[in-house]
Design an enzyme around this catalytic site. Sequence first.
Site, PDB file in Angstrom:
ATOM      1  N   GLU A 107     -10.868 -11.179  -1.091  1.00 55.60           N
ATOM      2  CA  GLU A 107     -10.525 -10.381   0.081  1.00 55.60           C
ATOM      3  C   GLU A 107     -11.806  -9.825   0.706  1.00 55.60           C
ATOM      4  O   GLU A 107     -12.319  -8.798   0.248  1.00 55.60           O
ATOM      5  CB  GLU A 107      -9.635  -9.202  -0.317  1.00 55.60           C
ATOM      6  N   LYS A 135       0.858  -1.193   0.000  1.00 53.81           N
ATOM      7  CA  LYS A 135       0.000   0.000   0.000  1.00 53.81           C
ATOM      8  C   LYS A 135       0.902   1.254   0.000  1.00 53.81           C
ATOM      9  O   LYS A 135       1.964   1.224  -0.600  1.00 53.81           O
ATOM     10  CB  LYS A 135      -0.964  -0.020   1.188  1.00 53.81           C
ATOM     11  N   SER A 167      -5.957  -9.759   6.552  1.00 53.25           N
ATOM     12  CA  SER A 167      -5.303 -10.039   7.835  1.00 53.25           C
ATOM     13  C   SER A 167      -4.650 -11.413   7.886  1.00 53.25           C
ATOM     14  O   SER A 167      -4.645 -12.070   8.927  1.00 53.25           O
ATOM     15  CB  SER A 167      -6.288  -9.848   9.003  1.00 53.25           C
ATOM     16  N   GLU A 175      -9.790  -0.933  -1.558  1.00 53.26           N
ATOM     17  CA  GLU A 175      -9.452   0.471  -1.286  1.00 53.26           C
ATOM     18  C   GLU A 175      -9.566   1.311  -2.558  1.00 53.26           C
ATOM     19  O   GLU A 175      -9.951   2.476  -2.516  1.00 53.26           O
ATOM     20  CB  GLU A 175      -8.045   0.556  -0.664  1.00 53.26           C
TER      21      GLU A 175
HETATM   22  C1  PEP Z   1      -4.657  -6.065   1.428  1.00 54.25           C
HETATM   23  O1  PEP Z   1      -4.381  -4.884   1.464  1.00 54.25           O
HETATM   24  O2  PEP Z   1      -4.888  -6.597   0.330  1.00 54.25           O
HETATM   25  C2  PEP Z   1      -4.698  -6.834   2.674  1.00 54.25           C
HETATM   26  C3  PEP Z   1      -5.070  -8.085   2.643  1.00 54.25           C
HETATM   27  O3  PEP Z   1      -4.329  -6.177   3.828  1.00 54.25           O
HETATM   28  P1  PEP Z   1      -4.136  -6.836   5.296  1.00 54.25           P
HETATM   29  O4  PEP Z   1      -3.321  -8.094   5.109  1.00 54.25           O
HETATM   30  O5  PEP Z   1      -3.428  -5.796   6.081  1.00 54.25           O
HETATM   31  O6  PEP Z   1      -5.505  -7.159   5.805  1.00 54.25           O
END
Ligand code: PEP
Length: 249
Positions: free
Chosen positions: A166, A11, A211, A96
């Site tokens: 996700e 990110k 996560s 996002e």
């Molecule tokens: C992501 O940004 O695709 C993501 C899975 O973030 P995190 O692992 O921090 O939840």
Amino acid sequence: MRVPLIAGNWKMNGSLALVEQFGQAFSKANLSSSIDMAILPPLPYLAAAQTAFEETPLWLGAQTVNPEPSGAYTGEVSASMLSEFGVRYVLVGHSERRSLYYEDDQAVLARTQAILNAGLTPILCVGETLAERDEGRTEAIVLNQVKAVFDALDARERQHVVIAYEPVWAIGTGRTATPEQAQAVHAAIRACLGDYDEQMASTLRLLYGGSMKRENAAELLAQPDIDGGLIGGASLKVDDFLAICQSVG
Ligand code: PEP
């Protein structure tokens, strides 16, 4: 049959020093040669990462792309520019980008096509919000996001896509889908892909993201339809990301 892929989405985080740290750690780490690993740093770090990762098994990725080949699009970057820096994977449809930058299914499709046209691999992100899950609409939402892209691609293009499931409620929240919850959605996506082409469905890689960390990676990655992970927060610490890569069974 499906080569696992572990991809780290930094990110808008990281630094040149972190790029160097990953390059050094991955050049001497003990890693299986039968998995793909990638880091997706912010765009200004691509050139440095290309050099730092030269002696490592790490592929390079990008977090966004503009669908146009060139032109008056201030602040944007094209797929062919990414390709010049050795980028192999490009995220598209990350939640996002969908929520903060209003990228709808049409925008996601245009970007996917631009990525494929440049010979790169799109990682198409799909996922439901908590409200959608609570309303029992997880499968409908996720499969609609998949179909919005796959309906418009031809058979050759479809086989070059990676999909990342996700759940939005699990991204950056510390709250992970259980292995059973994740597997159920992955199985539904694979069944949906089978309606296009059984062979493509059996070889296309489906990643889980939300996560994922060193403590829960092995259990998630052991699920039959989970072929890797898209890692946010835990990809910013080299030891954690290495541990996740090493937990692929
Ligand atoms: C992501 O940004 O695709 C993501 C899975 O973030 P995190 O692992 O921090 O939840």
